[in-house]
Design a protein around this motif. Structure first.
Motif, mmCIF file in Angstrom:
data_model
loop_
_atom_site.group_PDB
_atom_site.id
_atom_site.type_symbol
_atom_site.label_atom_id
_atom_site.label_comp_id
_atom_site.label_asym_id
_atom_site.label_seq_id
_atom_site.Cartn_x
_atom_site.Cartn_y
_atom_site.Cartn_z
ATOM 1 N N THR A 120 0.512 -1.290 0.166
ATOM 2 C CA THR A 120 0.170 0.144 -0.169
ATOM 3 C C THR A 120 0.947 0.933 -0.008
ATOM 4 N N ALA A 122 2.780 4.910 1.087
ATOM 5 C CA ALA A 122 2.444 5.612 3.371
ATOM 6 C C ALA A 122 1.368 6.632 3.027
ATOM 7 N N GLN A 128 -3.703 1.528 5.976
ATOM 8 C CA GLN A 128 -2.439 0.746 6.796
ATOM 9 C C GLN A 128 -2.868 0.140 8.367
ATOM 10 N N GLU A 132 -2.382 -4.165 9.596
ATOM 11 C CA GLU A 132 -1.668 -4.000 10.291
ATOM 12 C C GLU A 132 -2.333 -5.427 11.702
ATOM 13 N N LYS A 138 4.524 -4.692 9.011
ATOM 14 C CA LYS A 138 5.051 -4.210 7.773
ATOM 15 C C LYS A 138 6.466 -4.563 7.698
ATOM 16 N N ILE A 155 4.729 0.749 0.703
ATOM 17 C CA ILE A 155 4.649 -0.050 2.490
ATOM 18 C C ILE A 155 4.246 -1.438 1.884
ATOM 19 N N TYR A 157 4.259 -5.400 3.385
ATOM 20 C CA TYR A 157 3.169 -6.141 4.345
ATOM 21 C C TYR A 157 3.274 -7.355 4.070
#
Length: 170
Positions: A120, A122, A128, A132, A138, A155, A157
């Motif tokens: 994705t 930032a 995000q 998570e 991450k 980012i 993950y």
């Protein structure tokens, strides 16, 4: 309130493109940058409904399409990559994205995959937090030097399935 995860084949061509466009229309640059790709993806899924129904679904609320998610199985069993994942703007912030993503993770894990990955931007803080909250960790922040630099860095993950087993969130 009735949330269901339904086959793509139950919706008309163009549904995926409309969902993606609506979800990201808060920033016209995103639509300009990726709109043609969303149309191409929509065409691919509707031209290959057996793939669409196996590797994606549309989320409905009281029968209305409000979101969609897909994943790329081509590198399984090593990993599956979450692809497009969106919720219409008017339904964001209500937990539907998390429910949709958790359903996708549950389905992917049934394929005996070792890892699930997703990328994705930032600048997309709600995305995000959602990744998570479902258990993604991450692993890498990468400079976005492509055509969408306005979206911020990327980012990466991942979920390592063996470490995740038994942590299904509902």
């Amino acid at each position: 309130m009735c949330i269901e995860f339904r086959k793509v084949s139950g919706f008309p061509r163009g549904t995926i493109c409309k969902l993606l466009t609506d979800a990201y229309s808060f920033d016209e640059r995103m639509v300009q940058c990726w709109g043609a790709d969303w149309k191409e993806f929509d065409d691919f899924f509707y031209d290959n409904l057996q793939i669409a129904d196996k590797y994606g679904f549309i989320t409905t609320l009281n029968g209305e399409a409000i979101g969609m998610v897909s994943w790329d199985p081509r590198n399984m069993p090593e990993y599956a990559a979450v692809g497009h994942n969106c919720i219409k703007r008017e339904y964001k912030g209500r937990g539907y994205g998390k429910m949709q993503l958790q359903e996708a993770v549950n389905r992917i894990m049934k394929c005996d995959v070792k890892k699930i990955i997703v990328t994705t931007n930032a600048g997309l803080l709600p995305a995000q937090r959602m990744y998570e909250s479902v258990g993604f960790k991450k692993v890498l922040m990468r400079k976005n030097d492509g055509i969408a630099e306005f979206a911020g860095d990327n980012i990466d993950y991942e979920i390592i399935v063996d470490e995740y087993a038994g942590k299904t969130i509902r």
